[in-house]
Enzyme design. Structure first.
Site, PDB file in Angstrom:
ATOM      1  N   LYS A  50       0.798  -1.238   0.000  1.00  0.00           N
ATOM      2  CA  LYS A  50       0.000   0.000   0.000  1.00  0.00           C
ATOM      3  C   LYS A  50       0.828   1.285   0.000  1.00  0.00           C
ATOM      4  O   LYS A  50       0.438   2.296   0.572  1.00  0.00           O
ATOM      5  CB  LYS A  50      -0.991   0.039   1.200  1.00  0.00           C
ATOM      6  CG  LYS A  50      -1.820  -1.179   1.416  1.00  0.00           C
ATOM      7  CD  LYS A  50      -2.395  -1.784   0.191  1.00  0.00           C
ATOM      8  CE  LYS A  50      -3.449  -0.995  -0.499  1.00  0.00           C
ATOM      9  NZ  LYS A  50      -3.907  -1.695  -1.747  1.00  0.00           N
ATOM     10  N   THR A  51       1.970   1.217  -0.642  1.00  0.00           N
ATOM     11  CA  THR A  51       2.804   2.420  -0.704  1.00  0.00           C
ATOM     12  C   THR A  51       2.917   2.957  -2.133  1.00  0.00           C
ATOM     13  O   THR A  51       3.678   3.888  -2.381  1.00  0.00           O
ATOM     14  CB  THR A  51       4.226   2.106  -0.184  1.00  0.00           C
ATOM     15  OG1 THR A  51       4.722   0.976  -0.920  1.00  0.00           O
ATOM     16  CG2 THR A  51       4.240   1.815   1.294  1.00  0.00           C
ATOM     17  N   THR A  73       2.454  -0.876  -6.948  1.00  0.00           N
ATOM     18  CA  THR A  73       1.931  -1.298  -8.257  1.00  0.00           C
ATOM     19  C   THR A  73       2.142  -0.198  -9.292  1.00  0.00           C
ATOM     20  O   THR A  73       2.482  -0.472 -10.447  1.00  0.00           O
ATOM     21  CB  THR A  73       0.432  -1.662  -8.154  1.00  0.00           C
ATOM     22  OG1 THR A  73       0.251  -2.456  -6.987  1.00  0.00           O
ATOM     23  CG2 THR A  73      -0.047  -2.436  -9.363  1.00  0.00           C
ATOM     24  N   LYS A 108      -6.794   0.247  -6.808  1.00  0.00           N
ATOM     25  CA  LYS A 108      -5.741   1.194  -6.441  1.00  0.00           C
ATOM     26  C   LYS A 108      -6.343   2.593  -6.483  1.00  0.00           C
ATOM     27  O   LYS A 108      -6.839   3.027  -7.526  1.00  0.00           O
ATOM     28  CB  LYS A 108      -4.552   1.127  -7.409  1.00  0.00           C
ATOM     29  CG  LYS A 108      -4.031  -0.259  -7.658  1.00  0.00           C
ATOM     30  CD  LYS A 108      -3.349  -0.883  -6.451  1.00  0.00           C
ATOM     31  CE  LYS A 108      -3.204  -2.375  -6.700  1.00  0.00           C
ATOM     32  NZ  LYS A 108      -2.746  -3.138  -5.575  1.00  0.00           N
ATOM     33  N   GLY A 109      -6.295   3.263  -5.343  1.00  0.00           N
ATOM     34  CA  GLY A 109      -6.908   4.587  -5.249  1.00  0.00           C
ATOM     35  C   GLY A 109      -8.371   4.457  -4.898  1.00  0.00           C
ATOM     36  O   GLY A 109      -9.239   5.036  -5.542  1.00  0.00           O
ATOM     37  N   ARG A 110      -8.637   3.651  -3.868  1.00  0.00           N
ATOM     38  CA  ARG A 110     -10.036   3.463  -3.428  1.00  0.00           C
ATOM     39  C   ARG A 110     -10.555   4.756  -2.794  1.00  0.00           C
ATOM     40  O   ARG A 110      -9.786   5.524  -2.206  1.00  0.00           O
ATOM     41  CB  ARG A 110     -10.113   2.363  -2.367  1.00  0.00           C
ATOM     42  CG  ARG A 110      -9.920   0.998  -2.915  1.00  0.00           C
ATOM     43  CD  ARG A 110     -10.354  -0.046  -1.887  1.00  0.00           C
ATOM     44  NE  ARG A 110     -10.228  -1.367  -2.500  1.00  0.00           N
ATOM     45  CZ  ARG A 110      -9.107  -2.069  -2.488  1.00  0.00           C
ATOM     46  NH1 ARG A 110      -8.032  -1.597  -1.881  1.00  0.00           N
ATOM     47  NH2 ARG A 110      -9.058  -3.244  -3.075  1.00  0.00           N
ATOM     48  N   ILE A 111     -11.865   4.937  -2.873  1.00  0.00           N
ATOM     49  CA  ILE A 111     -12.473   6.082  -2.185  1.00  0.00           C
ATOM     50  C   ILE A 111     -12.952   5.573  -0.821  1.00  0.00           C
ATOM     51  O   ILE A 111     -13.730   4.612  -0.763  1.00  0.00           O
ATOM     52  CB  ILE A 111     -13.699   6.625  -2.975  1.00  0.00           C
ATOM     53  CG1 ILE A 111     -13.356   6.806  -4.467  1.00  0.00           C
ATOM     54  CG2 ILE A 111     -14.261   7.890  -2.327  1.00  0.00           C
ATOM     55  CD1 ILE A 111     -12.474   7.978  -4.793  1.00  0.00           C
ATOM     56  N   TYR A 112     -12.452   6.168   0.235  1.00  0.00           N
ATOM     57  CA  TYR A 112     -12.933   5.816   1.581  1.00  0.00           C
ATOM     58  C   TYR A 112     -12.891   7.067   2.450  1.00  0.00           C
ATOM     59  O   TYR A 112     -12.196   8.038   2.122  1.00  0.00           O
ATOM     60  CB  TYR A 112     -12.121   4.654   2.191  1.00  0.00           C
ATOM     61  CG  TYR A 112     -10.624   4.704   1.977  1.00  0.00           C
ATOM     62  CD1 TYR A 112      -9.821   5.532   2.726  1.00  0.00           C
ATOM     63  CD2 TYR A 112     -10.022   3.889   1.010  1.00  0.00           C
ATOM     64  CE1 TYR A 112      -8.448   5.561   2.532  1.00  0.00           C
ATOM     65  CE2 TYR A 112      -8.644   3.913   0.802  1.00  0.00           C
ATOM     66  CZ  TYR A 112      -7.867   4.753   1.561  1.00  0.00           C
ATOM     67  OH  TYR A 112      -6.508   4.786   1.368  1.00  0.00           O
ATOM     68  N   SER A 127      -4.728   2.613   4.603  1.00  0.00           N
ATOM     69  CA  SER A 127      -4.973   2.096   3.250  1.00  0.00           C
ATOM     70  C   SER A 127      -5.032   0.558   3.280  1.00  0.00           C
ATOM     71  O   SER A 127      -5.872  -0.066   2.632  1.00  0.00           O
ATOM     72  CB  SER A 127      -3.857   2.571   2.318  1.00  0.00           C
ATOM     73  OG  SER A 127      -3.911   1.910   1.098  1.00  0.00           O
TER      74      SER A 127
HETATM   75  N1  PPS Z   1      -0.195   6.444  -9.897  1.00  0.00           N
HETATM   76  C1  PPS Z   1      -0.930   5.779  -9.006  1.00  0.00           C
HETATM   77  N2  PPS Z   1      -2.058   5.154  -9.370  1.00  0.00           N
HETATM   78  C2  PPS Z   1      -2.792   4.493  -8.450  1.00  0.00           C
HETATM   79  N3  PPS Z   1      -2.473   4.392  -7.138  1.00  0.00           N
HETATM   80  C3  PPS Z   1      -1.356   5.010  -6.746  1.00  0.00           C
HETATM   81  C4  PPS Z   1      -0.546   5.727  -7.639  1.00  0.00           C
HETATM   82  N4  PPS Z   1       0.488   6.228  -6.945  1.00  0.00           N
HETATM   83  C5  PPS Z   1       0.313   5.860  -5.677  1.00  0.00           C
HETATM   84  N5  PPS Z   1      -0.803   5.127  -5.550  1.00  0.00           N
HETATM   85  C6  PPS Z   1      -1.274   4.565  -4.269  1.00  0.00           C
HETATM   86  O1  PPS Z   1      -0.937   3.210  -4.249  1.00  0.00           O
HETATM   87  C7  PPS Z   1      -1.752   2.599  -3.256  1.00  0.00           C
HETATM   88  C8  PPS Z   1      -1.713   1.115  -3.481  1.00  0.00           C
HETATM   89  O2  PPS Z   1      -0.411   0.692  -3.157  1.00  0.00           O
HETATM   90  P1  PPS Z   1       0.215  -0.655  -3.694  1.00  0.00           P
HETATM   91  O3  PPS Z   1       0.138  -0.694  -5.168  1.00  0.00           O
HETATM   92  O4  PPS Z   1       1.564  -0.766  -3.095  1.00  0.00           O
HETATM   93  O5  PPS Z   1      -0.779  -1.717  -3.075  1.00  0.00           O
HETATM   94  S1  PPS Z   1      -0.542  -3.282  -2.953  1.00  0.00           S
HETATM   95  O6  PPS Z   1       0.202  -3.515  -1.724  1.00  0.00           O
HETATM   96  O7  PPS Z   1       0.175  -3.760  -4.127  1.00  0.00           O
HETATM   97  O8  PPS Z   1      -1.914  -3.848  -2.858  1.00  0.00           O
HETATM   98  C9  PPS Z   1      -3.109   3.228  -3.436  1.00  0.00           C
HETATM   99  O9  PPS Z   1      -3.667   3.271  -2.151  1.00  0.00           O
HETATM  100  P2  PPS Z   1      -5.220   3.570  -1.851  1.00  0.00           P
HETATM  101  O10 PPS Z   1      -5.441   4.995  -2.317  1.00  0.00           O
HETATM  102  O11 PPS Z   1      -5.375   3.444  -0.383  1.00  0.00           O
HETATM  103  O12 PPS Z   1      -6.002   2.571  -2.600  1.00  0.00           O
HETATM  104  C10 PPS Z   1      -2.774   4.609  -4.004  1.00  0.00           C
HETATM  105  O13 PPS Z   1      -2.983   5.611  -3.075  1.00  0.00           O
END
Ligand code: PPS
Length: 403
Positions: free
Chosen positions: A136-137, A140, A354-358, A234
């Site tokens: 969650k950092t 991806t 990735k980028g959930r709304i909460y 997250s």
């Molecule tokens: N460019 C881009 N696009 C989408 N998301 C982005 C990006 N950069 C950073 N993030 C943030 O990445 C969070 C998910 O982290 P990970 O990919 O490491 O998650 S995982 O551990 O592989 O499940 C995800 O966390 P959440 O917002 O809590 O869903 C995003 O905040």
């Protein structure tokens, strides 16, 4: 199968002395103080096999082993005994119980292994870069940005865990090296390209640094760090969205404030949620295995807001040709993130997960976590200064707003 720390190798190659490569002199050198002699001396337990189903016919093996036994008896005090292979294996693990769990090394690092390594197998495509997370950092997003670089090639996806192979941290490791290598077939990359892998759970996996170093001692390691409080929140939302019963039954605040009298599932869940955020603790573990110059600590907040800047620094660290990510990434206002620019105004973003709304984190939770992570954040800041690395803005803010 060979016992740990033994090299699988051939001592006799042929059945006929005159056909022995290098002749009798070479074989005798191996017996009289050379490789075969050293193998016996340096390994309290050895398993030897003959090529022949009826080894009475394998006269050269009989000559070789009779001679080495005579030589050892004559010149050393080593007591020799024999037993069937299984009994030997049992004895071996009685002597070295810590080696019951395998530790895979690169088969091609040993010249004898390389010589007998099957033509249909490979080892040069093992990853040279590991993105270790934590979860969650933004790992991806980083994975997709790296995969856009023509020099870099990711692993093939796993049918169950998608882009993450999760080899070093769980039971996949026990499936062996071939299992891992199959995700890096030579057909996927040419010899100017570098393969990489990202599994976000590697960062805090107990056994991962040691296992990774045993197989990939020269790899470059990339860790991504964001505010540990945000990461924990997250992660909680991520697990909750997957229908986890603990996450559904307990609020985030209840999880993070769970104490020793809380039910065990809740305590375990709290640990999984909060522990990876103790960044300095885990980084120190990686640094006991890898040299600091092999480890890049990427600011995950910068990757999110200014990905091209973060990718510039990263490319320098990886010593790969510079690619201008300003041209490749585009801010997508709807998604709220930088995404891959495709034709025209279009973008290709990561999926819904990735980028959930909460809802925003409750103030009391934010306050609790600031205090909770305070010593860990201070230790991280000291670690970064010690390594001569920049202290990210988010860390400076967490340290000043402490308490
Ligand atoms: N460019 C881009 N696009 C989408 N998301 C982005 C990006 N950069 C950073 N993030 C943030 O990445 C969070 C998910 O982290 P990970 O990919 O490491 O998650 S995982 O551990 O592989 O499940 C995800 O966390 P959440 O917002 O809590 O869903 C995003 O905040």
């Amino acid at each position: 199968m060979v016992l740990p720390r033994q090299t699988c190798g051939l001592f006799t190659h042929t059945l006929l002395l005159e056909r022995y490569p290098g002749g009798r002199q070479r074989l005798d050198r191996s017996i009289q103080g050379g490789e075969l002699f050293q193998t016996v001396i340096n390994n309290p337990i050895n398993v030897f096999m003959t090529h022949m189903s009826n080894y009475g016919n394998d006269r050269l093996a009989l000559y070789t082993f009779e001679s080495v036994v005579k030589f050892l008896r004559c010149w050393t005090n080593v007591r020799l005994a024999s037993a069937p292979p299984l009994a030997l294996a049992e004895k071996y693990f009685q002597l070295r119980p810590d080696e019951l769990n395998p530790l895979w090394g690169n088969p091609c690092d040993d010249i004898r292994h390389r010589r007998i390594w099957s033509k249909s197998k490979w080892c040069d495509t093992l990853p040279k870069i590991l993105v270790i997370g934590p979860q969650k950092t933004g790992s991806t997003a980083l994975y997709t940005f790296l995969a856009m670089h023509p020099t870099l090639v990711p692993n093939l996806p796993s049918p169950t865990t998608y882009e993450e192979l999760q080899f070093f941290n769980n039971n996949n490791y026990l499936k062996g090296l071939d299992w891992y290598l199959n995700f890096f077939p030579p057909s996927q990359s040419n010899n100017t390209q570098i393969t990489f892998e990202k599994s976000a759970t590697y960062f805090d996996g107990d056994l991962v640094p040691r296992r990774a170093h045993a197989l990939l001692p020269n790899a470059k390691i990339i860790a991504i760090l964001i505010s540990p409080s945000k990461r924990a929140y997250s992660w909680y939302q991520h697990i909750r969205s997957h229908g986890d019963p603990v996450a559904n039954n307990y609020t985030f605040h209840t999880v993070i404030t769970a104490n020793d009298s809380s039910p065990k599932p809740l305590r375990d869940f709290r640990n999984r949620c909060l522990n990876p955020g103790k960044y300095s603790h885990y980084l120190e573990r990686w640094l006991t295995e890898y040299n600091a110059h092999q480890v890049h600590i990427l600011d995950g907040s910068l990757l999110r807001t200014e990905p091209a800047t973060a990718m510039n620094t990263l490319q320098k660290f990886l010593k790969i040709p510079h690619l201008d990510y300003n041209k490749l990434l585009k801010y997508d206002a709807k998604k709220g993130f930088f995404c891959q620019a495709v034709s025209g105004e279009k973008t290709k973003c990561l999926g819904k997960s990735k980028g959930r709304i909460y809802p925003p984190m409750e103030d009391r939770s934010a306050k609790f976590l600031r205090r909770y992570y305070s010593t860990h954040n201070t230790a991280l800041s000291k670690l970064l200064v010690r390594l001569g690395r920049p202290v990210p803005q988010w860390l400076k803010e967490e340290l000043t707003t402490n308490g």
